[in-house]
Motif scaffolding. Structure first.
Motif, PDB file in Angstrom:
ATOM      1  N   GLU A   1       3.000  12.779  -0.999  1.00 40.18           N
ATOM      2  CA  GLU A   1       2.249  11.589  -0.585  1.00 40.18           C
ATOM      3  C   GLU A   1       1.050  11.905   0.311  1.00 40.18           C
ATOM      4  O   GLU A   1      -0.028  11.331   0.101  1.00 40.18           O
ATOM      5  CB  GLU A   1       3.174  10.604   0.127  1.00 40.18           C
TER       6      GLU A   1
ATOM      7  N   GLY B   1      -7.373  10.614  -2.024  1.00 41.54           N
ATOM      8  CA  GLY B   1      -7.995   9.294  -2.114  1.00 41.54           C
ATOM      9  C   GLY B   1      -9.130   9.142  -1.113  1.00 41.54           C
ATOM     10  O   GLY B   1     -10.193   8.612  -1.441  1.00 41.54           O
TER      11      GLY B   1
ATOM     12  N   THR C   1       1.043   4.106  -2.987  1.00 40.69           N
ATOM     13  CA  THR C   1       0.879   5.533  -2.703  1.00 40.69           C
ATOM     14  C   THR C   1       2.082   6.321  -3.188  1.00 40.69           C
ATOM     15  O   THR C   1       1.942   7.387  -3.805  1.00 40.69           O
ATOM     16  CB  THR C   1       0.680   5.758  -1.198  1.00 40.69           C
ATOM     17  N   TRP C   2       3.254   5.802  -2.942  1.00 36.71           N
ATOM     18  CA  TRP C   2       4.476   6.483  -3.369  1.00 36.71           C
ATOM     19  C   TRP C   2       4.531   6.588  -4.895  1.00 36.71           C
ATOM     20  O   TRP C   2       4.859   7.651  -5.440  1.00 36.71           O
ATOM     21  CB  TRP C   2       5.696   5.726  -2.841  1.00 36.71           C
TER      22      TRP C   2
ATOM     23  N   VAL D   1      -1.839  12.921  -1.811  1.00 40.07           N
ATOM     24  CA  VAL D   1      -2.414  11.784  -2.548  1.00 40.07           C
ATOM     25  C   VAL D   1      -3.321  10.980  -1.625  1.00 40.07           C
ATOM     26  O   VAL D   1      -4.427  10.590  -2.006  1.00 40.07           O
ATOM     27  CB  VAL D   1      -1.295  10.899  -3.135  1.00 40.07           C
ATOM     28  N   GLN D   2      -2.894  10.738  -0.397  1.00 40.59           N
ATOM     29  CA  GLN D   2      -3.718   9.992   0.556  1.00 40.59           C
ATOM     30  C   GLN D   2      -5.002  10.746   0.889  1.00 40.59           C
ATOM     31  O   GLN D   2      -6.088  10.163   0.921  1.00 40.59           O
ATOM     32  CB  GLN D   2      -2.929   9.709   1.831  1.00 40.59           C
TER      33      GLN D   2
ATOM     34  N   ALA E   1       0.834  -1.203   0.000  1.00 41.23           N
ATOM     35  CA  ALA E   1       0.000   0.000   0.000  1.00 41.23           C
ATOM     36  C   ALA E   1       0.869   1.254   0.000  1.00 41.23           C
ATOM     37  O   ALA E   1       0.577   2.232  -0.700  1.00 41.23           O
ATOM     38  CB  ALA E   1      -0.932  -0.004   1.198  1.00 41.23           C
ATOM     39  N   GLY E   2       1.929   1.245   0.777  1.00 46.57           N
ATOM     40  CA  GLY E   2       2.852   2.380   0.785  1.00 46.57           C
ATOM     41  C   GLY E   2       3.542   2.565  -0.555  1.00 46.57           C
ATOM     42  O   GLY E   2       3.717   3.694  -1.028  1.00 46.57           O
TER      43      GLY E   2
ATOM     44  N   ALA F   1       1.977   6.505  -7.023  1.00 46.82           N
ATOM     45  CA  ALA F   1       0.948   7.444  -7.481  1.00 46.82           C
ATOM     46  C   ALA F   1       1.396   8.885  -7.255  1.00 46.82           C
ATOM     47  O   ALA F   1       1.187   9.756  -8.103  1.00 46.82           O
ATOM     48  CB  ALA F   1      -0.370   7.178  -6.768  1.00 46.82           C
ATOM     49  N   ALA F   2       2.033   9.149  -6.122  1.00 44.35           N
ATOM     50  CA  ALA F   2       2.522  10.500  -5.835  1.00 44.35           C
ATOM     51  C   ALA F   2       3.608  10.908  -6.821  1.00 44.35           C
ATOM     52  O   ALA F   2       3.641  12.054  -7.278  1.00 44.35           O
ATOM     53  CB  ALA F   2       3.049  10.566  -4.404  1.00 44.35           C
TER      54      ALA F   2
END
Length: 77
Positions: free
Chosen positions: A35, A42, A24-25, A38-39, A20-21, A27-28
């Protein structure tokens, strides 16, 4: 086979937060955003989709669907 699955389950559970991290990384990096933004985005999108689904599903409630024709049949006073 089930014993193999039971042995691998804790290892998979440890791997999920890391994946998951990583997602996220990535996508950022692709969106060129920090980050935490982005979270937060979401979570914001999830909340709006959830609200829209709940609004739509309330309209499909059987009691409400039954009451609609009932209100149309009533004579105005």
């Amino acid at each position: 086979m089930s014993t193999l699955l039971l042995r691998l389950l804790p290892q998979a559970a440890e791997l999920l937060p890391w994946l998951a991290g990583l997602a996220t990384w990535l996508a950022a990096r692709v969106l060129n955003m920090p980050e935490p933004l982005v979270q937060a985005t979401g979570l914001f999108v999830f909340a709006h989709v959830e609200a829209a689904e709940n609004r739509f599903l309330k309209s499909l409630c059987p009691i409400r669907l039954w009451r609609r024709p009932q209100t149309l049949r009533r004579k105005p006073r």
